[in-house]
Structure formats: structure tokens, C-alpha cells
Design an enzyme around this catalytic site. Structure first.
Site, PDB file in Angstrom:
ATOM      1  CG  HIS A  53      -0.367  -0.050   2.542  1.00 35.98           C
ATOM      2  ND1 HIS A  53       0.054   1.071   3.219  1.00 35.98           N
ATOM      3  CD2 HIS A  53      -0.134  -1.095   3.382  1.00 35.98           C
ATOM      4  CE1 HIS A  53       0.519   0.723   4.413  1.00 35.98           C
ATOM      5  NE2 HIS A  53       0.427  -0.583   4.533  1.00 35.98           N
TER       6      HIS A  53
ATOM      7  CG  ASP B 185      -2.635   3.873   2.825  1.00 37.90           C
ATOM      8  OD1 ASP B 185      -2.388   2.872   2.116  1.00 37.90           O
ATOM      9  OD2 ASP B 185      -3.256   3.796   3.896  1.00 37.90           O
TER      10      ASP B 185
ATOM     11  CG  ASP C 253       2.773  -0.108   8.065  1.00 36.45           C
ATOM     12  OD1 ASP C 253       2.468  -0.762   7.047  1.00 36.45           O
ATOM     13  OD2 ASP C 253       1.961   0.184   8.953  1.00 36.45           O
TER      14      ASP C 253
ATOM     15  CD  GLU D 262      -2.963  -1.798   5.364  1.00 38.46           C
ATOM     16  OE1 GLU D 262      -3.006  -2.854   6.017  1.00 38.46           O
ATOM     17  OE2 GLU D 262      -2.478  -0.734   5.824  1.00 38.46           O
ATOM     18  CD  GLU D 263      -1.431   1.913   7.799  1.00 34.97           C
ATOM     19  OE1 GLU D 263      -2.156   1.423   8.687  1.00 34.97           O
ATOM     20  OE2 GLU D 263      -0.231   1.623   7.678  1.00 34.97           O
TER      21      GLU D 263
ATOM     22  CD  GLU E 160       1.081  -4.304   5.763  1.00 37.52           C
ATOM     23  OE1 GLU E 160       1.903  -3.703   6.496  1.00 37.52           O
ATOM     24  OE2 GLU E 160       0.066  -3.761   5.290  1.00 37.52           O
TER      25      GLU E 160
END
Length: 374
Positions: free
Chosen positions: A69, A71, A101, A133-134, A161
Site C-alpha cells: 500500500h 498510504d 510500513d 490500507e490504513e 507488510e
């Protein structure tokens, strides 16, 4: 470009969850197109942010998806010793928001592109880069919905991840909701004339706590910590002053479910407690914030064996945090987690990744590409 240089560029984009992402999307797309990758932009319904699917190799052959991701969480915490959106290098450590992350994984993917394009891949490698995603994996479902339209069914999905470059076979599912209670305000000297929303919220809170206690009694899946499903009330907001009957109270509640349980179902007793308040004159609004399924990759599995060979390490059975991997699995694709960095550094001031971790991830991706040459 080297992985640390790419990471510096990615960190410089303030791609905070819930905000437009055209700048980072355009940079990544331009970079990949310069190597003749096939690039598709897949918009979300928000209208100001999109996913990206890029392919190196033939799209009409089954290959592998590298999923990450774009974001990051906000960087408003006290304790940052440098600008979180300017990569700071201190020896082996690379500091900045999203380094672990999970822009470190994106950087390793992009740094591997020259090797991936040096020889014709017989099986493709796809980059699936998502947004938000967050916020509970809100972006990737729109990408997954079009994936099989854009390419042959993949052999597997590696979600990068932060896992210290150790493959992970399972994670918990999650469902989160916001419940808003609206009562009637008034002077606190006449509680009989008002409807106290905070007092009503206690009924919802009591249901959540009771359900949490029940879940702690099982069922159990020993590979998780804790080995049972859970419910937690994360926020409560309400009231204006001590002498005003509060007419509004909002709670945010999440459930984390072991792989055999539907996370959304865990919130049912809490939702029923909230709905019961309508009979006492309260207006009740239940808003689903996020929901994604657990991941459970059984052994033996070809994808798990492949990651064992690529990393030289046996997979870890499970983690309690969640990822997009469960959504890929629900779509019928084998998925596994493996990426650079440590989840323990994420969402904290002075987040960092190590040079060696970036390098190890790039080595893994290039080793995967060599398997796709023939």
C-alpha cells in the site's frame, strides 16, 4: 535507482491515509513505464485516489503478485527528531514515516525492476499498489475486483507488510464500527426531562465488555496472541459541560477474529444493545468503518514452500495484526505475508528500516524473478 534513493522519494510524498494520492501514483507509474511495464490505474469511488497494477512479463500467463500500500498513517505524534517526510539516514537506519510500513517494500520492488526487465520473464510479476490500507483496506477491493480482468489468475500473492523478511501464514480478521447515540439535552437539574446519551452509551459499553469476556473463553487458535477473538472499545466522545445533559455520544468499537470466525458477526451483540436504545427514545446510528477477513494459509502450500526457499527461513504460523492478504484469499488466491522492516516500529515516532532489510527484500524479489525466467 538504488532502493534507499527510491525510498527517499516515496517518503517525500505525504500520502497520508484518506487523502488524494495522485502525486505518488504518478511518480511510480512514470518510473515503471520508463521500463516498459504495463501500468493500469484503478480509481476508487472517492474520486481523488487510485490503485495501481503494473506488470512485467506476459499478462496472459499465471505469475505472482507483489502487493503493498502507498498510504501511511499521519505523523502527528510527539517525539519525531526530524521531518517525518524527509528520509534521514543514520548509519544503517533510514528514518521516515512509512519506511517500515510499508514504503520500504515498495522501494525494494521498484529497485528490482531493472533486473526484472533485463531478461524476458516467461511468467509475469505484478505490482499491486493500493490506497487507504490504513483505513481498513478500503482501496484494494477495487483492485482485486478487476485483477482477473487484467491478467491471468496469479499463482500467488506476496503481501509485503513488515515481517522481518519472514513469511507469515495467518492473521486475524477485523471489523470496526462507530455507533452514535442521540438523545435530548437539557439542564442537569432536570434529568427527567432529557435523554442522557452518555448514560445510554453505558449499555453499549457493557455489551462490548461482556462480549469480550465471553470471547476470552474460546474458541481458541493457539498460533495467535491472544489465542482467541477480541472486542475493544477504542474511543468514546460526548458531552459539553457537567451541567448539561449530553444529547450526543459516539463510540468506536473493533473486533479482531481468529481465522475460523467472521469478525463482523462478533459485533452483533453490541449492535443489538445499541438498537434496543431506540425503544427508549434514542436515535441510533451504526456505521461500519472497516471489515476484512482473516488470512489462513494451510500447510502444505506451494506458496509457503516457495517463500521458505526464497528467504531461507521457515514461515511464522500467525500474527494478530491484519493485512490485505485475507482479501486476496477470499477472492480465491493463495496469499502470504513477507516484507522488510518490523511491525513494532510502525505507527511510532522515528519509524525506520535498515539498509540490510531493504537489500534482503530486493534479493528475494530478484530470486523470484529468476524463477519466472523459464
Amino acid at each position: 535507482m538504488r532502493a534507499p534513493d527510491i525510498l527517499a522519494k516515496l517518503v517525500s510524498f505525504v500520502s497520508v491515509v484518506g487523502t488524494p494520492n495522485a502525486d505518488i501514483l504518478e511518480w511510480i507509474g512514470t518510473y515503471l513505464k520508463s521500463f516498459d511495464a504495463t501500468v493500469d490505474i484503478i480509481p476508487g469511488p472517492e474520486g481523488d485516489r487510485s490503485n495501481l497494477l503494473a506488470t512485467i512479463g506476459p499478462r496472459d500467463k499465471p505469475g505472482y503478485v507483489l502487493s503493498g500500500h502507498m498510504d501511511v498513517v499521519p505523523a502527528n505524534e510527539a517525539g519525531w527528531t526530524s521531518n517525518p517526510f524527509v528520509l534521514r539516514v543514520d548509519g544503517e537506519r533510514l528514518y521516515g514515516r512509512g519506511t517500515s510500513d510499508m514504503k520500504g517494500f515498495l522501494a525494494a520492488c521498484l529497485a528490482a525492476v531493472p533486473m526484472l526487465t533485463a531478461g524476458p520473464l516467461m511468467r509475469p510479476i505484478h505490482f499491486a499498489f493500493s490506497y487507504d490500507e490504513e483505513a481498513g483496506c478500503r482501496g484494494v477491493p477495487h483492485l482485486i475486483a478487476r485483477l482477473l480482468e487484467l491478467c491471468e489468475t496469479p499463482l500467488g500473492v506476496i503481501v509485503g507488510e513488515p515481517s522481518n523478511m519472514r513469511a507469515i501464514l495467518a492473521h486475524k480478521g477485523k471489523s470496526a464500527a462507530r455507533v452514535t447515540l442521540k438523545g435530548r439535552s437539557g439542564h442537569s437539574s432536570r434529568p427527567d426531562l432529557g435523554l442522557n446519551a452518555i448514560h445510554a452509551a453505558a449499555e453499549v459499553l457493557r455489551a462490548a465488555i461482556s462480549t469480550a469476556h465471553t470471547l476470552a473463553q474460546g474458541p481458541f487458535e493457539a498460533e495467535f496472541e491472544p489465542p482467541y477473538s477480541s472486542i475493544s472499545v477504542g474511543t468514546i466522545h460526548g458531552g459539553q459541560a457537567v451541567n448539561i445533559i449530553p444529547d450526543l455520544c459516539t463510540l468506536e468499537i473493533e473486533a479482531r477474529a481468529i481465522s475460523s470466525i467472521d469478525p463482523a458477526a462478533l459485533l452483533s451483540p453490541v449492535r443489538e444493545a445499541a438498537a434496543a436504545l431506540e425503544h427508549r427514545g434514542f436515535q441510533v446510528q451504526w456505521e461500519q468503518l472497516t471489515s476484512y477477513p482473516a488470512l489462513s494459509l494451510s500447510r502444505p502450500a506451494l506458496l509457503a514452500d516457495l517463500l521458505t526457499e526464497l528467504t531461507g527461513t521457515e514461515p511464522l504460523a500467525a500474527v494478530s495484526y491484519g493485512t490485505e492478504a485475507g482479501l486476496y484469499q477470499r477472492a480465491g488466491l493463495e496469499a502470504i505475508i513477507c516484507g522488510p522492516g518490523d511491525i513494532g516500529r510502525a505507527h511510532k515516532p522515528n519509524e525506520f528500516i535498515l539498509m540490510d532489510e531493504l537489500a534482503a527484500c530486493q534479493v528475494m524479489i530478484e530470486a523470484l524473478a529468476r524463477r519466472c525466467l523459464a
